[in-house]
Motif scaffolding. Sequence first.
Motif, PDB file in Angstrom:
ATOM      1  N   ASP A 308       0.957  -1.238  -0.045  1.00  0.00           N
ATOM      2  CA  ASP A 308      -0.054  -0.107   0.240  1.00  0.00           C
ATOM      3  C   ASP A 308       0.808   1.100   0.131  1.00  0.00           C
ATOM      4  O   ASP A 308       0.154   2.167  -0.370  1.00  0.00           O
ATOM      5  N   ALA A 309       2.006   1.311   0.455  1.00  0.00           N
ATOM      6  CA  ALA A 309       3.009   2.417   0.470  1.00  0.00           C
ATOM      7  C   ALA A 309       3.032   2.671  -0.660  1.00  0.00           C
ATOM      8  O   ALA A 309       3.498   3.897  -1.290  1.00  0.00           O
ATOM      9  N   ALA A 310       3.220   1.767  -1.907  1.00  0.00           N
ATOM     10  CA  ALA A 310       3.795   2.100  -3.143  1.00  0.00           C
ATOM     11  C   ALA A 310       2.253   2.135  -4.115  1.00  0.00           C
ATOM     12  O   ALA A 310       2.461   2.898  -5.070  1.00  0.00           O
ATOM     13  N   HIS A 311       1.280   1.466  -3.917  1.00  0.00           N
ATOM     14  CA  HIS A 311       0.329   1.538  -4.759  1.00  0.00           C
ATOM     15  C   HIS A 311      -1.049   1.054  -4.133  1.00  0.00           C
ATOM     16  O   HIS A 311      -1.158   0.388  -3.149  1.00  0.00           O
ATOM     17  N   LEU A 312      -2.250   1.813  -4.370  1.00  0.00           N
ATOM     18  CA  LEU A 312      -3.526   1.509  -3.716  1.00  0.00           C
ATOM     19  C   LEU A 312      -4.623   1.101  -5.010  1.00  0.00           C
ATOM     20  O   LEU A 312      -4.441   1.636  -5.949  1.00  0.00           O
ATOM     21  N   CYS A 313      -5.411   0.412  -4.547  1.00  0.00           N
ATOM     22  CA  CYS A 313      -6.423   0.270  -5.121  1.00  0.00           C
ATOM     23  C   CYS A 313      -7.817  -0.012  -4.310  1.00  0.00           C
ATOM     24  O   CYS A 313      -7.695  -0.163  -3.273  1.00  0.00           O
ATOM     25  N   ASN A 314      -9.157   0.081  -5.067  1.00  0.00           N
ATOM     26  CA  ASN A 314     -10.351   0.022  -4.412  1.00  0.00           C
ATOM     27  C   ASN A 314     -10.347  -1.525  -3.729  1.00  0.00           C
ATOM     28  O   ASN A 314      -9.858  -2.200  -4.466  1.00  0.00           O
ATOM     29  N   PRO A 315     -11.161  -2.063  -2.645  1.00  0.00           N
ATOM     30  CA  PRO A 315     -11.294  -3.103  -2.326  1.00  0.00           C
ATOM     31  C   PRO A 315     -11.934  -3.983  -2.882  1.00  0.00           C
ATOM     32  O   PRO A 315     -12.014  -5.441  -2.499  1.00  0.00           O
ATOM     33  N   PHE A 316     -12.715  -3.502  -3.861  1.00  0.00           N
ATOM     34  CA  PHE A 316     -13.579  -4.647  -4.530  1.00  0.00           C
ATOM     35  C   PHE A 316     -12.888  -5.675  -5.403  1.00  0.00           C
ATOM     36  O   PHE A 316     -12.198  -5.316  -6.222  1.00  0.00           O
ATOM     37  N   GLY A 317     -13.021  -7.044  -4.984  1.00  0.00           N
ATOM     38  CA  GLY A 317     -12.283  -7.729  -5.671  1.00  0.00           C
ATOM     39  C   GLY A 317     -11.059  -8.320  -5.127  1.00  0.00           C
ATOM     40  O   GLY A 317     -10.466  -9.450  -5.656  1.00  0.00           O
ATOM     41  N   GLY A 318     -10.520  -7.724  -3.805  1.00  0.00           N
ATOM     42  CA  GLY A 318      -9.527  -8.115  -3.062  1.00  0.00           C
ATOM     43  C   GLY A 318      -8.163  -8.155  -3.911  1.00  0.00           C
ATOM     44  O   GLY A 318      -7.308  -9.429  -4.069  1.00  0.00           O
ATOM     45  N   MET A 319      -7.782  -7.030  -4.482  1.00  0.00           N
ATOM     46  CA  MET A 319      -6.583  -7.063  -5.104  1.00  0.00           C
ATOM     47  C   MET A 319      -5.528  -6.419  -4.578  1.00  0.00           C
ATOM     48  O   MET A 319      -4.200  -6.264  -5.109  1.00  0.00           O
ATOM     49  N   GLY A 320      -5.947  -5.713  -3.212  1.00  0.00           N
ATOM     50  CA  GLY A 320      -4.909  -4.720  -2.811  1.00  0.00           C
ATOM     51  C   GLY A 320      -3.699  -5.370  -2.140  1.00  0.00           C
ATOM     52  O   GLY A 320      -2.507  -5.256  -2.558  1.00  0.00           O
ATOM     53  N   LEU A 321      -4.099  -6.181  -1.178  1.00  0.00           N
ATOM     54  CA  LEU A 321      -3.121  -6.867  -0.470  1.00  0.00           C
ATOM     55  C   LEU A 321      -2.381  -8.158  -1.190  1.00  0.00           C
ATOM     56  O   LEU A 321      -1.065  -8.339  -1.043  1.00  0.00           O
ATOM     57  N   THR A 322      -3.243  -8.785  -2.180  1.00  0.00           N
ATOM     58  CA  THR A 322      -2.745  -9.596  -2.855  1.00  0.00           C
ATOM     59  C   THR A 322      -1.537  -9.104  -3.611  1.00  0.00           C
ATOM     60  O   THR A 322      -0.505  -9.914  -3.779  1.00  0.00           O
ATOM     61  N   GLY A 323      -1.806  -7.888  -4.395  1.00  0.00           N
ATOM     62  CA  GLY A 323      -0.878  -7.223  -5.106  1.00  0.00           C
ATOM     63  C   GLY A 323       0.317  -6.908  -4.378  1.00  0.00           C
ATOM     64  O   GLY A 323       1.378  -7.043  -4.771  1.00  0.00           O
ATOM     65  N   GLY A 324       0.074  -6.416  -3.032  1.00  0.00           N
ATOM     66  CA  GLY A 324       1.414  -6.070  -2.051  1.00  0.00           C
ATOM     67  C   GLY A 324       2.023  -7.043  -1.898  1.00  0.00           C
ATOM     68  O   GLY A 324       3.221  -7.142  -1.786  1.00  0.00           O
ATOM     69  N   ILE A 325       1.390  -8.404  -1.706  1.00  0.00           N
ATOM     70  CA  ILE A 325       2.198  -9.630  -1.398  1.00  0.00           C
ATOM     71  C   ILE A 325       3.174 -10.091  -2.566  1.00  0.00           C
ATOM     72  O   ILE A 325       3.913 -10.581  -2.451  1.00  0.00           O
ATOM     73  N   ALA A 326       2.470  -9.875  -3.718  1.00  0.00           N
ATOM     74  CA  ALA A 326       3.121 -10.017  -5.028  1.00  0.00           C
ATOM     75  C   ALA A 326       4.268  -9.128  -4.955  1.00  0.00           C
ATOM     76  O   ALA A 326       5.472  -9.696  -5.355  1.00  0.00           O
ATOM     77  N   ASP A 327       4.227  -7.944  -4.686  1.00  0.00           N
ATOM     78  CA  ASP A 327       5.642  -7.025  -4.325  1.00  0.00           C
ATOM     79  C   ASP A 327       6.741  -7.706  -3.512  1.00  0.00           C
ATOM     80  O   ASP A 327       7.910  -7.673  -3.831  1.00  0.00           O
ATOM     81  N   ILE A 328       6.118  -8.424  -2.453  1.00  0.00           N
ATOM     82  CA  ILE A 328       6.881  -8.813  -1.446  1.00  0.00           C
ATOM     83  C   ILE A 328       7.571 -10.139  -1.753  1.00  0.00           C
ATOM     84  O   ILE A 328       8.731 -10.308  -1.749  1.00  0.00           O
ATOM     85  N   ALA A 329       6.766 -10.943  -2.484  1.00  0.00           N
ATOM     86  CA  ALA A 329       7.414 -12.125  -2.959  1.00  0.00           C
ATOM     87  C   ALA A 329       8.521 -11.947  -4.054  1.00  0.00           C
ATOM     88  O   ALA A 329       9.658 -12.504  -4.118  1.00  0.00           O
ATOM     89  N   GLY A 330       8.216 -10.951  -4.931  1.00  0.00           N
ATOM     90  CA  GLY A 330       9.283 -10.366  -5.835  1.00  0.00           C
ATOM     91  C   GLY A 330      10.523  -9.952  -5.226  1.00  0.00           C
ATOM     92  O   GLY A 330      11.522 -10.187  -5.579  1.00  0.00           O
TER      93      GLY A 330
END
Length: 430
Positions: A308-330
């Motif tokens: 979230d510090a780098a990018h934000l999206c609305n919560p419908f569809g559950g992509m916020g933290l999923t995308g954040g965790i993709a950052d962390i994995a990378g």
Amino acid sequence: MAPTQSSGIDSVVIVGAGPSGLLLALCLADLDPRPEITILDAADTLNTAPRATHYGTPAIQLFRKVGILPEIRRDGYIPWNVCWRKLDGTRLAGLDWTANHEEGLEGDFITVYAVGKMCGLLERELKSRANISIRWGSRVTAIKSGLGAEDQVATVQVEENGETKEYSADYVVGTDGGNSTVRQLVFGKRNFPGFSWEEQIVATNTEIDLDQFGWEDSNFIIHPEHFYMAARIEPHPEPKKNVWRISYGEVPGLSNEELMERLPMKFEKFLPGNPKPDEYRVLNKSPYRVHQRCVDSMRVNRVLLAADAAHLCNPFGGMGLTGGIADIAGLFQCLEGMYKGEADQEILTTWSDVQRQKYRDIINPISTGNIRRLFDQDPEKVMEQDEFLITLKKAETDPELTKQLLNSGNDLNYDYSQHFRKRQNGGAVL
Ligand SMILES: Cc1cc2nc3c(=O)[nH]c(=O)nc-3n(C[C@H](O)[C@H](O)[C@H](O)COP(=O)(O)OP(=O)(O)OC[C@H]3O[C@@H](n4cnc5c(N)ncnc54)[C@H](O)[C@@H]3O)c2cc1C
């Protein structure tokens, strides 16, 4: 802490003990030799507000890698279905997730588990690691070094128990959420490209019997005024607990107090059966402004920004933290590559470029489509106009198409090892 240049990474300071910061710490915890990891958080304890519950493929894969998937699958649940409805409850189209259950508990499919519980689980795991320290009540206020190309170390200044202190490491990673101080210190207070939605969102955890209306595990309701999502957030099917995440849209410009006052009126208007307050129990509630924003870079030399510090999206569809965790994995893959001498610092610029592109090409357009689908079209015409819902309708009688839709979660992944130097016969790095 005395950072050195020997392996490139002897120490990391993580700003923010939210799910992404804690997960990064757990990834790095077991590198050998152990790096020193310091997590700084301005709050006194973990955040328990009603936020993420649903995690997609990249998150599940990382949970498995760090060994927490069995507990998440045991205490959470794998949903059976999702659908879109009109306000009167008419089902328009949906997706049957039964096929996921046929694979057992090992697959990469969506799992439901409250983020507060996940942070508790991560904190417990981290407490047993001698090389990790979590410092609560430690608010970052300045970046003293690390932004310059010549800087050999990154240093942040913090306010901690009324004292001013400094923490230094080879890298500082800002995972300090949507209002990130690290981001503001790097790019300026108002520099977060994108936009904020006019619509406000109220998220609640509510005990209510929606099963009596035949509701599915996740239900998205399309309506210009009363759009909302109701998703079961406690384990299913047995014992069936009737705790639902109900997140709904509200008119712009209301204060938090006004939003909370309107909650019973909104529930009565839009929930099936038009319930009165004695027919449900709101366990937790919070209003949110929602945004679509992404930084121009997730790396400025030794200072990195993720989730979230780098990018934000609305919560419908559950992509916020999923995308954040993709950052962390990378990021973990890149830091591990540097740690083993297979990659140099420039891999972090590649990481920033790729993760931002994933935001631009996948997270931003899909999450924007998800919220618009709910409030920005005529519910009577959606099955003629909305390509996504038309595809779902087709999938209802096409198992192959259903399978394709279920397997689309890998798109956020990226294998950074393709940029690493190769080892010769498992020996020296070329
Ligand atoms: C209603 C709602 C529902 C959602 N549902 C989903 C979902 O189902 N699936 C999904 O993938 N995503 C979902 N999201 C998004 C998800 O909740 C967020 O992406 C996620 O919580 C962000 O985690 P984070 O670790 O990046 O930041 P945060 O969880 O915000 O953590 C940031 C931490 O940094 C600390 N901090 C802040 N400033 C400082 C400072 N100056 N110094 C030190 N520490 C600081 C804070 O105290 C906090 O602990 C939802 C969001 C909302 C609002």
